[in-house]
Design a protein around this motif. Structure first.
Motif, PDB file in Angstrom:
ATOM      1  N   ARG A   1      14.594  17.335   5.428  1.00  0.00           N
ATOM      2  CA  ARG A   1      15.615  17.378   6.479  1.00  0.00           C
ATOM      3  C   ARG A   1      15.511  16.148   7.380  1.00  0.00           C
ATOM      4  O   ARG A   1      15.041  16.195   8.517  1.00  0.00           O
ATOM      5  CB  ARG A   1      15.504  18.665   7.283  1.00  0.00           C
ATOM      6  CG  ARG A   1      15.930  19.905   6.515  1.00  0.00           C
ATOM      7  CD  ARG A   1      17.371  19.829   6.009  1.00  0.00           C
ATOM      8  NE  ARG A   1      18.343  19.693   7.069  1.00  0.00           N
ATOM      9  CZ  ARG A   1      19.042  20.710   7.563  1.00  0.00           C
ATOM     10  NH1 ARG A   1      18.866  21.934   7.093  1.00  0.00           N
ATOM     11  NH2 ARG A   1      19.914  20.497   8.524  1.00  0.00           N
ATOM     12  N   THR A   2      15.992  15.022   6.860  1.00  0.00           N
ATOM     13  CA  THR A   2      15.926  13.784   7.632  1.00  0.00           C
ATOM     14  C   THR A   2      16.794  13.850   8.887  1.00  0.00           C
ATOM     15  O   THR A   2      16.540  13.139   9.865  1.00  0.00           O
ATOM     16  CB  THR A   2      16.352  12.589   6.761  1.00  0.00           C
ATOM     17  OG1 THR A   2      17.635  12.849   6.201  1.00  0.00           O
ATOM     18  CG2 THR A   2      15.344  12.370   5.637  1.00  0.00           C
ATOM     19  N   ASP A   3      17.829  14.708   8.887  1.00  0.00           N
ATOM     20  CA  ASP A   3      18.641  14.861  10.092  1.00  0.00           C
ATOM     21  C   ASP A   3      17.825  15.480  11.220  1.00  0.00           C
ATOM     22  O   ASP A   3      17.895  15.041  12.381  1.00  0.00           O
ATOM     23  CB  ASP A   3      19.877  15.705   9.797  1.00  0.00           C
ATOM     24  CG  ASP A   3      19.546  17.066   9.190  1.00  0.00           C
ATOM     25  OD1 ASP A   3      18.456  17.242   8.608  1.00  0.00           O
ATOM     26  OD2 ASP A   3      20.397  17.975   9.298  1.00  0.00           O
ATOM     27  N   HIS A   4      17.013  16.479  10.906  1.00  0.00           N
ATOM     28  CA  HIS A   4      16.137  17.081  11.920  1.00  0.00           C
ATOM     29  C   HIS A   4      15.086  16.074  12.383  1.00  0.00           C
ATOM     30  O   HIS A   4      14.732  16.036  13.569  1.00  0.00           O
ATOM     31  CB  HIS A   4      15.441  18.318  11.360  1.00  0.00           C
ATOM     32  CG  HIS A   4      16.348  19.488  11.129  1.00  0.00           C
ATOM     33  ND1 HIS A   4      17.539  19.655  11.791  1.00  0.00           N
ATOM     34  CD2 HIS A   4      16.212  20.576  10.309  1.00  0.00           C
ATOM     35  CE1 HIS A   4      18.127  20.776  11.404  1.00  0.00           C
ATOM     36  NE2 HIS A   4      17.347  21.354  10.497  1.00  0.00           N
ATOM     37  N   GLN A   5      14.585  15.279  11.457  1.00  0.00           N
ATOM     38  CA  GLN A   5      13.535  14.309  11.803  1.00  0.00           C
ATOM     39  C   GLN A   5      14.058  13.257  12.781  1.00  0.00           C
ATOM     40  O   GLN A   5      13.384  12.921  13.763  1.00  0.00           O
ATOM     41  CB  GLN A   5      13.005  13.651  10.524  1.00  0.00           C
ATOM     42  CG  GLN A   5      12.275  14.603   9.607  1.00  0.00           C
ATOM     43  CD  GLN A   5      12.203  14.118   8.176  1.00  0.00           C
ATOM     44  OE1 GLN A   5      12.065  12.927   7.911  1.00  0.00           O
ATOM     45  NE2 GLN A   5      12.306  15.041   7.222  1.00  0.00           N
ATOM     46  N   GLU A   6      15.255  12.752  12.545  1.00  0.00           N
ATOM     47  CA  GLU A   6      15.833  11.768  13.459  1.00  0.00           C
ATOM     48  C   GLU A   6      16.170  12.407  14.801  1.00  0.00           C
ATOM     49  O   GLU A   6      15.947  11.812  15.862  1.00  0.00           O
ATOM     50  CB  GLU A   6      17.077  11.132  12.847  1.00  0.00           C
ATOM     51  CG  GLU A   6      17.662  10.029  13.707  1.00  0.00           C
ATOM     52  CD  GLU A   6      18.788   9.264  13.036  1.00  0.00           C
ATOM     53  OE1 GLU A   6      19.482   8.501  13.729  1.00  0.00           O
ATOM     54  OE2 GLU A   6      18.978   9.437  11.814  1.00  0.00           O
ATOM     55  N   ASP A   7      16.682  13.611  14.768  1.00  0.00           N
ATOM     56  CA  ASP A   7      17.003  14.334  15.999  1.00  0.00           C
ATOM     57  C   ASP A   7      15.746  14.547  16.833  1.00  0.00           C
ATOM     58  O   ASP A   7      15.737  14.305  18.047  1.00  0.00           O
ATOM     59  CB  ASP A   7      17.636  15.682  15.639  1.00  0.00           C
ATOM     60  CG  ASP A   7      17.984  16.519  16.865  1.00  0.00           C
ATOM     61  OD1 ASP A   7      18.854  16.096  17.639  1.00  0.00           O
ATOM     62  OD2 ASP A   7      17.377  17.600  17.041  1.00  0.00           O
TER      63      ASP A   7
END
Length: 421
Positions: free
Chosen positions: A325-331
């Motif tokens: 979940r790269t979206d969660h990681q960036e968030d």
């Protein structure tokens, strides 16, 4: 983010804490465990100071479809809490660790996560991943990268005719030239820099706390030369001491008490808001013919407890959150505080890191980053070295003699560590 010193649980305090783990407060994701065939996982985080972080990790946990994940927010001495929790089956399944420590790895307290990163290992910088790696195995997944750097006030340097320092000698001269009755040239922390800088000056001299072979990395005359220059800063009365807040907080810098300050990337948004474009950033400057710019990095890490009853389910959740979940990681890295995503591909495309001082810090970290806390550098070695550094900076003790004694004690500790491996 300040890079904290690891502490080990001792004696009765550990027993008392372990006994209270099952009643610690937390925040249920609301998914409920009754009648579900999904495993129930407990996940721990230390208490972040950044607004919104706690709600964000709750959202991530609630979005996971294969387990009911309960997030617990742990105030207080988190290193001690995790050290105790890893000794009991009533602790968490998944947890943040400030490490993991060598003792936790060698003691079989955490799970080998090498298989989780096999396809993306090259997407983590070696400086970040190396302290999580032992005997070729990866024991934790970096969540975000934090780094320390030198902030300088452009207008104050220009008014004094001082250019941004490119070497340690220039830093010493600049700090002296910028100091007057109202402003000090440099703030390295209220202790004069021993705590905040740690092994950074050694790196700037082309040395290290620990060599790749696991021996002391500062048994070299260059170490004494470089550390002696830190005392010149103190002797010249160029250092701000006794500030209302310590080095991790940028208040002294934004309030004009110092023209330059060593702090963390986390301070950049606050500095930008207060000063606009009237500041710049630099690595710690190199010293000597073998010197190089030095940028210490560290990372909080996701780990799985070996005492978990759901180890495979816990590993699957860690892979989902911190690999897939790269979206969660960036968030998580950029929406609440200000950190560099642990994955280099994410850092390269993040809009907030593409321009200005933030982009410079990412470049510095990529080009000059090193592990601030090597895995083999245990608390006894750290204490020995930091005590010597404090005596050199504030007491004017002979750097050669102090380092000779520190090398002897640290080498004995490293021999013990290597034997345990």
């Amino acid at each position: 983010m300040p890079i904290s010193r690891r502490q080990l649980m001792t004696g009765g305090a550990g027993l008392a804490l372990a006994g209270g783990l099952t009643t610690a407060c937390g925040s249920n994701t609301g998914r409920g465990g009754g009648g579900s065939d999904r495993p129930r996982l407990s996940q721990w985080y230390h208490q972040y100071g950044e607004a919104g972080t706690r709600q964000a990790v709750g959202r991530y946990a609630a979005a996971y479809p294969h387990a009911d994940v309960r997030v617990e927010w742990r105030p207080g001495n988190y290193d001690q809490q995790t050290a105790a929790a890893l000794l009991t089956s009533s602790g968490p399944d998944v947890l943040e660790v400030n490490g993991p420590t060598l003792d936790q790895i060698q003691g079989g307290q955490i799970v080998d996560l090498t298989d989780l990163v096999k396809d993306v290992k090259s997407d983590f910088s070696q400086a970040v991943l190396a302290p999580k790696t032992h005997d070729g195995r990866v024991w934790g997944i970096p969540q975000v990268v934090d780094t320390q750097l030198l902030y300088y006030r452009k207008s104050l340097l220009e008014a004094a005719g001082v250019r941004p320092p490119r070497t340690l000698d220039e830093l010493v001269d600049a700090a002296r030239g910028l100091s007057n009755s109202k402003v000090k040239g440099l703030f390295l922390g209220n202790d004069g820099g021993a705590g905040a800088l740690a092994g950074t000056p050694l790196r700037a001299a082309g040395l290290s706390l620990v060599t790749p072979e696991g021996t002391v990395g500062f048994d070299d005359p260059a170490a004494a030369r470089t550390l002696g220059k830190l005392h010149r800063l103190y002797a010249d009365k160029s250092l701000l001491l006794g500030a209302p807040t310590d080095w991790a907080d940028p208040s002294a810098f934004v309030q004009g008490l110092t023209a330059m300050q060593w702090s963390g990337l986390w301070a950049l948004p606050q500095i930008k808001k207060a000063l606009g474009d009237d500041f710049g950033v630099l690595p710690f400057p190199p010293d000597g013919p073998a010197g190089r710019p030095a940028v210490p990095v560290g990372a909080w890490t996701a780990a799985v407890s070996a005492r978990s009853e759901h180890r495979e389910a816990a590993k699957a959740f860690v892979k989902w959150l911190w690999i897939e979940r790269t979206d969660h990681q960036e968030d998580f890295a950029l929406s609440y505080g200000f950190h560099i995503p642990a994955r280099t591909s994410l850092a390269a495309k993040a809009d907030r890191l593409k321009k200005g001082p933030a982009a410079e810090v990412v470049r510095f970290t990529t080009e000059h980053g090193f592990a601030a806390q090597p895995l083999l550098w245990t608390p006894p070695s750290q204490t020995t070295y930091q005590d010597a550094l404090n005596r050199i900076i504030k007491g004017g003790a002979d750097p050669g003699s102090e380092l000779k004694a520190a090398v002897r004690k640290a080498e004995a500790e490293l021999r013990r560590v290597r034997k345990g491996s």
